[in-house]
Write a protein that holds these residues in place. Sequence first.
Motif, PDB file in Angstrom:
ATOM      1  N   VAL A 162       0.514  -1.145   0.194  1.00 20.48           N
ATOM      2  CA  VAL A 162      -0.409  -0.523  -0.306  1.00 20.48           C
ATOM      3  C   VAL A 162       0.767   1.306   0.530  1.00 20.48           C
ATOM      4  O   VAL A 162       1.369   1.442   0.775  1.00 20.48           O
ATOM      5  N   PHE A 163       0.571   2.311  -0.989  1.00 22.30           N
ATOM      6  CA  PHE A 163       1.745   3.391  -1.103  1.00 22.30           C
ATOM      7  C   PHE A 163       0.124   4.637  -0.995  1.00 22.30           C
ATOM      8  O   PHE A 163      -0.209   4.600  -2.526  1.00 22.30           O
ATOM      9  N   ALA A 164       0.224   5.571   0.108  1.00 27.31           N
ATOM     10  CA  ALA A 164      -0.860   6.166   0.377  1.00 27.31           C
ATOM     11  C   ALA A 164      -0.242   7.769  -0.332  1.00 27.31           C
ATOM     12  O   ALA A 164       1.134   7.907   0.702  1.00 27.31           O
ATOM     13  N   LYS A 203       2.535  -4.407   3.693  1.00 24.93           N
ATOM     14  CA  LYS A 203       3.953  -3.366   3.276  1.00 24.93           C
ATOM     15  C   LYS A 203       2.855  -1.891   3.133  1.00 24.93           C
ATOM     16  O   LYS A 203       2.104  -1.723   2.084  1.00 24.93           O
ATOM     17  N   THR A 204       3.800  -1.090   3.454  1.00 29.37           N
ATOM     18  CA  THR A 204       2.951   0.295   3.314  1.00 29.37           C
ATOM     19  C   THR A 204       3.857   1.421   3.551  1.00 29.37           C
ATOM     20  O   THR A 204       4.835   1.312   4.266  1.00 29.37           O
ATOM     21  N   LYS A 205       3.825   2.344   2.683  1.00 26.14           N
ATOM     22  CA  LYS A 205       4.536   3.238   2.560  1.00 26.14           C
ATOM     23  C   LYS A 205       3.636   4.383   2.534  1.00 26.14           C
ATOM     24  O   LYS A 205       3.121   4.790   2.039  1.00 26.14           O
ATOM     25  N   VAL A 206       3.473   5.574   3.464  1.00 26.81           N
ATOM     26  CA  VAL A 206       2.995   6.734   3.521  1.00 26.81           C
ATOM     27  C   VAL A 206       3.632   8.178   3.776  1.00 26.81           C
ATOM     28  O   VAL A 206       4.311   8.522   4.154  1.00 26.81           O
ATOM     29  N   LEU A 207       3.054   9.417   2.526  1.00 26.62           N
ATOM     30  CA  LEU A 207       3.803  10.318   2.380  1.00 26.62           C
ATOM     31  C   LEU A 207       2.486  11.626   2.583  1.00 26.62           C
ATOM     32  O   LEU A 207       1.533  11.278   2.240  1.00 26.62           O
ATOM     33  N   VAL A 208       2.914  12.379   3.701  1.00 25.78           N
ATOM     34  CA  VAL A 208       1.766  13.206   3.459  1.00 25.78           C
ATOM     35  C   VAL A 208       2.561  15.086   3.242  1.00 25.78           C
ATOM     36  O   VAL A 208       3.778  14.948   3.876  1.00 25.78           O
ATOM     37  N   ASN A 209       1.636  15.631   3.307  1.00 29.14           N
ATOM     38  CA  ASN A 209       2.025  17.073   3.438  1.00 29.14           C
ATOM     39  C   ASN A 209       3.688  17.454   2.807  1.00 29.14           C
ATOM     40  O   ASN A 209       3.937  17.072   1.600  1.00 29.14           O
ATOM     41  N   ASP A 210       4.264  18.419   3.706  1.00 26.09           N
ATOM     42  CA  ASP A 210       5.631  19.001   3.176  1.00 26.09           C
ATOM     43  C   ASP A 210       6.611  17.151   2.128  1.00 26.09           C
ATOM     44  O   ASP A 210       7.312  18.008   1.802  1.00 26.09           O
ATOM     45  N   GLN A 211       6.040  16.016   2.982  1.00 24.00           N
ATOM     46  CA  GLN A 211       7.053  15.174   2.325  1.00 24.00           C
ATOM     47  C   GLN A 211       6.628  14.883   0.728  1.00 24.00           C
ATOM     48  O   GLN A 211       7.407  14.041  -0.160  1.00 24.00           O
ATOM     49  N   ILE A 270      -7.220  26.397  -1.517  1.00 27.11           N
ATOM     50  CA  ILE A 270      -7.244  25.120  -2.545  1.00 27.11           C
ATOM     51  C   ILE A 270      -6.937  23.571  -0.743  1.00 27.11           C
ATOM     52  O   ILE A 270      -6.905  22.214  -1.516  1.00 27.11           O
ATOM     53  N   ASP A 271      -6.844  23.735   0.079  1.00 25.98           N
ATOM     54  CA  ASP A 271      -6.386  23.215   1.805  1.00 25.98           C
ATOM     55  C   ASP A 271      -7.383  21.707   1.115  1.00 25.98           C
ATOM     56  O   ASP A 271      -8.761  22.187   0.620  1.00 25.98           O
ATOM     57  N   HIS A 272      -6.981  20.647   2.029  1.00 31.15           N
ATOM     58  CA  HIS A 272      -8.453  19.421   2.190  1.00 31.15           C
ATOM     59  C   HIS A 272      -7.991  19.076   3.552  1.00 31.15           C
ATOM     60  O   HIS A 272      -7.277  18.861   3.986  1.00 31.15           O
ATOM     61  N   GLN A 273      -8.932  19.188   3.625  1.00 35.32           N
ATOM     62  CA  GLN A 273      -8.749  19.344   5.692  1.00 35.32           C
ATOM     63  C   GLN A 273      -8.746  17.556   5.852  1.00 35.32           C
ATOM     64  O   GLN A 273      -7.697  17.650   7.581  1.00 35.32           O
ATOM     65  N   PHE A 274      -8.803  16.756   5.841  1.00 36.22           N
ATOM     66  CA  PHE A 274      -8.750  15.393   6.259  1.00 36.22           C
ATOM     67  C   PHE A 274      -7.807  14.585   4.704  1.00 36.22           C
ATOM     68  O   PHE A 274      -7.572  13.391   4.914  1.00 36.22           O
ATOM     69  N   ALA A 275      -7.072  15.179   3.954  1.00 35.60           N
ATOM     70  CA  ALA A 275      -6.763  14.038   2.722  1.00 35.60           C
ATOM     71  C   ALA A 275      -5.318  13.634   3.850  1.00 35.60           C
ATOM     72  O   ALA A 275      -4.828  12.140   3.438  1.00 35.60           O
ATOM     73  N   ASP A 276      -4.566  14.222   4.531  1.00 28.10           N
ATOM     74  CA  ASP A 276      -2.968  13.882   5.168  1.00 28.10           C
ATOM     75  C   ASP A 276      -3.102  12.634   6.044  1.00 28.10           C
ATOM     76  O   ASP A 276      -2.966  11.245   5.795  1.00 28.10           O
ATOM     77  N   ASN A 277      -4.902  12.800   6.400  1.00 29.54           N
ATOM     78  CA  ASN A 277      -5.533  12.179   8.023  1.00 29.54           C
ATOM     79  C   ASN A 277      -6.014  10.741   6.872  1.00 29.54           C
ATOM     80  O   ASN A 277      -5.909   8.816   7.495  1.00 29.54           O
ATOM     81  N   ASP A 278      -6.372  11.076   5.800  1.00 35.54           N
ATOM     82  CA  ASP A 278      -7.405   9.539   4.969  1.00 35.54           C
ATOM     83  C   ASP A 278      -6.127   9.199   4.475  1.00 35.54           C
ATOM     84  O   ASP A 278      -6.195   7.614   4.989  1.00 35.54           O
ATOM     85  N   ALA A 279      -5.052   9.161   4.408  1.00 35.40           N
ATOM     86  CA  ALA A 279      -3.942   8.776   3.678  1.00 35.40           C
ATOM     87  C   ALA A 279      -3.383   7.479   4.553  1.00 35.40           C
ATOM     88  O   ALA A 279      -3.159   6.146   4.661  1.00 35.40           O
ATOM     89  N   GLN A 280      -3.125   8.453   5.736  1.00 37.78           N
ATOM     90  CA  GLN A 280      -2.473   7.679   6.960  1.00 37.78           C
ATOM     91  C   GLN A 280      -3.694   6.800   7.574  1.00 37.78           C
ATOM     92  O   GLN A 280      -2.964   5.422   8.085  1.00 37.78           O
TER      93      GLN A 280
END
Length: 82
Positions: free
Chosen positions: A3-5, A43-51, A16-26
């Motif tokens: 899973v790559f999120a 196996k999982t890999k998560v990238l959020v916001n500044d990453q 254009i901010d999305h309130q829950f996009a980072d939380n949804d991926a995690q």
Amino acid sequence: LWVFAVGVSHYRNNMIDHQFADNDAQTLAAAMNEGESLFHEMKTKVLVNDQVTRQSILDGMRSFFAEAKPHDTGVIELIGQA
């Protein structure tokens, strides 16, 4: 299961901010790892916001899925503004 999120909630233009996009991926990555599964290994890999950059997504997918075998299942989730 691989899973790559990716979730981006915060942009340079906060209109254009999305309130829950980072939380949804995690949350997706965590949910796939919890409880009983049809898959032997996860196996999982998560990238959020500044990453998250175009390059970090391309490099991340390339390196993350490099060890996946032909019979493995991969999930790619991209959440944010297009």
